[in-house]
Design a protein around this motif. Structure first.
Motif, mmCIF file in Angstrom:
data_model
loop_
_atom_site.group_PDB
_atom_site.id
_atom_site.type_symbol
_atom_site.label_atom_id
_atom_site.label_comp_id
_atom_site.label_asym_id
_atom_site.label_seq_id
_atom_site.Cartn_x
_atom_site.Cartn_y
_atom_site.Cartn_z
ATOM 1 N N GLU A 10 0.834 -1.204 0.000
ATOM 2 C CA GLU A 10 0.000 0.000 0.000
ATOM 3 C C GLU A 10 0.865 1.249 0.000
ATOM 4 O OE1 GLU A 10 -3.258 0.215 2.922
ATOM 5 O OE2 GLU A 10 -2.597 -1.777 3.537
ATOM 6 N N THR A 43 2.790 -0.452 12.058
ATOM 7 C CA THR A 43 1.719 0.175 11.301
ATOM 8 C C THR A 43 0.759 -0.897 10.800
ATOM 9 O OG1 THR A 43 1.179 1.520 9.342
ATOM 10 C CG2 THR A 43 3.111 0.105 9.196
ATOM 11 N N GLU A 44 -0.487 -0.506 10.617
ATOM 12 C CA GLU A 44 -1.491 -1.425 10.089
ATOM 13 C C GLU A 44 -1.367 -1.569 8.571
ATOM 14 O OE1 GLU A 44 -3.813 -3.137 11.884
ATOM 15 O OE2 GLU A 44 -2.810 -2.393 13.693
ATOM 16 N N ARG A 45 -0.713 -0.601 7.940
ATOM 17 C CA ARG A 45 -0.632 -0.605 6.478
ATOM 18 C C ARG A 45 0.379 -1.638 5.988
ATOM 19 N NH1 ARG A 45 -0.830 5.208 3.727
ATOM 20 N NH2 ARG A 45 -1.651 3.865 2.082
ATOM 21 N N GLN A 215 1.397 17.794 13.526
ATOM 22 C CA GLN A 215 0.317 16.923 13.070
ATOM 23 C C GLN A 215 -0.733 17.709 12.292
ATOM 24 O OE1 GLN A 215 -1.627 14.760 16.205
ATOM 25 N NE2 GLN A 215 -3.136 13.828 14.833
ATOM 26 N N GLU A 219 -1.908 17.121 8.360
ATOM 27 C CA GLU A 219 -3.304 16.946 7.967
ATOM 28 C C GLU A 219 -3.716 17.982 6.934
ATOM 29 O OE1 GLU A 219 -5.483 17.105 11.586
ATOM 30 O OE2 GLU A 219 -4.787 15.148 12.300
ATOM 31 N N SER A 222 -2.009 17.216 3.478
ATOM 32 C CA SER A 222 -2.437 15.959 2.863
ATOM 33 C C SER A 222 -1.480 15.561 1.733
ATOM 34 C CB SER A 222 -3.863 16.098 2.316
ATOM 35 O OG SER A 222 -4.359 14.847 1.907
ATOM 36 N N GLY A 250 4.304 7.792 11.591
ATOM 37 C CA GLY A 250 2.993 7.152 11.482
ATOM 38 C C GLY A 250 1.949 8.078 10.885
ATOM 39 N N GLU A 251 1.993 9.343 11.282
ATOM 40 C CA GLU A 251 1.047 10.325 10.741
ATOM 41 C C GLU A 251 1.281 10.553 9.256
ATOM 42 O OE1 GLU A 251 1.870 13.474 13.417
ATOM 43 O OE2 GLU A 251 0.836 12.503 15.097
ATOM 44 N N MET A 253 2.558 8.391 7.160
ATOM 45 C CA MET A 253 2.102 7.195 6.452
ATOM 46 C C MET A 253 0.585 7.148 6.325
ATOM 47 S SD MET A 253 4.502 4.115 7.852
ATOM 48 C CE MET A 253 6.113 3.811 7.132
ATOM 49 N N ASP A 254 -0.095 7.661 7.324
ATOM 50 C CA ASP A 254 -1.552 7.654 7.294
ATOM 51 C C ASP A 254 -2.116 8.653 6.293
ATOM 52 O OD1 ASP A 254 -1.694 5.701 9.211
ATOM 53 O OD2 ASP A 254 -2.036 7.089 10.881
ATOM 54 N N ARG A 255 -1.319 9.658 5.911
ATOM 55 C CA ARG A 255 -1.827 10.761 5.096
ATOM 56 C C ARG A 255 -1.466 10.661 3.626
ATOM 57 N NH1 ARG A 255 -6.100 13.477 7.194
ATOM 58 N NH2 ARG A 255 -5.920 13.261 9.468
#
Length: 256
Positions: A10, A43-45, A215, A219, A222, A250-251, A253-255
Motif C-alpha cells: 500500500e 503500522t497497520e498498512r 500533526q 493533515e 495531505s 505514522g502520521e 504514512m496515514d496521510r
C-alpha cells in the motif's frame, strides 16, 4: 505489516541513511536514524521497506543512487515516504518526483530555510532548497513553515527572491493561505522544527513547534509524498526524539 514486493504494498518506505550532507556541524548522528526509528515502529498498512545504502566516500554518488532508486520505485505508482538521514537526501528524491510531476509543490517544515550557498559544489543539507530552485521549481511552489532562524547569506538571497515564508508564530497565516489546488504536495519534515524539549536529538535544535502543530500541518497538506529527516539518536540519551519521530512517521504514512 511488511510485504516483500512493490505490487503487494500500500505504501513504500524508502530508508535513506546518511550523514555525509552535514559538513558545518560536528553534531552528526543521522546515519543510523532510519534503523533506530523503525526498531519499535508498527503500522497497520502493508508496507514495502526499501533501502539505499550511502556511498562511503561520495555525497554525490549517494545522491545519484537515491535518485535512481526513487525513479525505479515511482514506476509502481505507490505512495512513498522517505526516512533519512540528513536533509540532503531530500534533494534527489524531490528532483526525481518533480520530473514526473512537474506541477508538484513542496512544503518545507523546518526551523531553517536551507537556502545557504554551496561549499565546494556539494549539495549539503543546508543548501537543498536553493538547489531545488535551479532544478525545476519556481518560488511560488515552495512553502517554508516553522522557520525560526535565517542566516545572513540566506537573508541576502531573499532580498532578490519572493519566497513564501511562515515563521513558527505564523501557522495560522499558513493555514489560511495554503492551497495546493489539484497539485501533488511533497512534505519534508525536519525534526528540528520541533522545540528542543520535544526533540533534542538533532544537529540544530532551533525549532519552536510542538508535535500537535506538526500533526495539524500534515493533515492540512495531505501530502502525496513525504520525508522525515535530521533525527540524530546519539544526541538524545533519553530517546525522546525517536519516540516523537515514530509518531510523526505514522502520521505521514496515514496521510500519503
Amino acid at each position: 505489516m511488511k510485504v516483500n514486493s512493490p505490487e503487494e504494498a500500500e505504501l513504500i518506505l524508502q530508508k535513506l541513511p546518511s550523514d555525509m550532507g552535514i559538513h558545518r556541524n560536528p553534531r552528526k548522528g543521522t546515519l543510523n536514524a532510519p534503523e533506530k526509528i523503525l526498531e519499535n515502529f508498527s503500522t497497520e498498512r502493508e508496507i514495502l521497506i526499501d533501502e539505499v545504502f550511502p556511498d562511503e566516500f561520495s555525497l554525490e554518488k549517494t545522491h545519484e543512487k537515491i535518485r535512481e532508486n526513487t525513479e525505479q520505485l515511482l514506476e509502481y505508482d505507490t505512495p512513498m515516504v522517505s526516512l533519512g538521514g540528513d536533509h540532503s537526501v531530500s534533494f534527489p528524491v524531490i528532483s526525481a518526483l518533480k520530473e514526473k510531476f512537474p506541477d508538484m509543490k513542496v512544503v518545507w517544515l523546518d526551523a531553517h530555510l536551507d537556502l545557504k550557498e554551496k561549499v565546494d559544489d556539494h549539495i549539503s543539507h543546508d543548501v537543498v532548497v536553493r538547489e531545488l530552485l535551479k532544478h525545476g521549481f519556481s518560488e511560488d511552489e515552495i512553502f517554508f513553515v516553522g522557520i525560526t532562524r535565517i542566516d545572513e547569506d540566506e537573508q541576502n538571497f531573499l532580498e532578490n527572491h519572493d519566497m513564501k515564508i511562515y515563521r513558527s508564530s505564523e501557522l495560522e497565516k499558513f493555514r489560511r493561505e495554503f492551497d495546493s489546488g489539484e497539485h501533488p504536495v511533497y512534505l519534508s519534515v525536519d525534526i528540528d522544527v520541533l522545540e528542543r524539549s520535544e526533540a533534542p536529538g538533532t544537529g540544530y535544535p532551533d525549532g519552536d513547534l510542538d508535535p500537535e502543530e506538526v500533526q495539524e500541518i500534515i493533515e492540512l497538506c495531505s501530502p502525496s509524498f513525504a520525508d522525515l529527516v535530521e533525527v540524530a539518536p546519539p544526541l538524545d540519551k533519553e530517546d525522546k526524539t525517536l519516540e516523537v519521530s515514530r509518531k510523526i512517521l505514522g502520521e505521514l504514512m496515514d496521510r500519503v
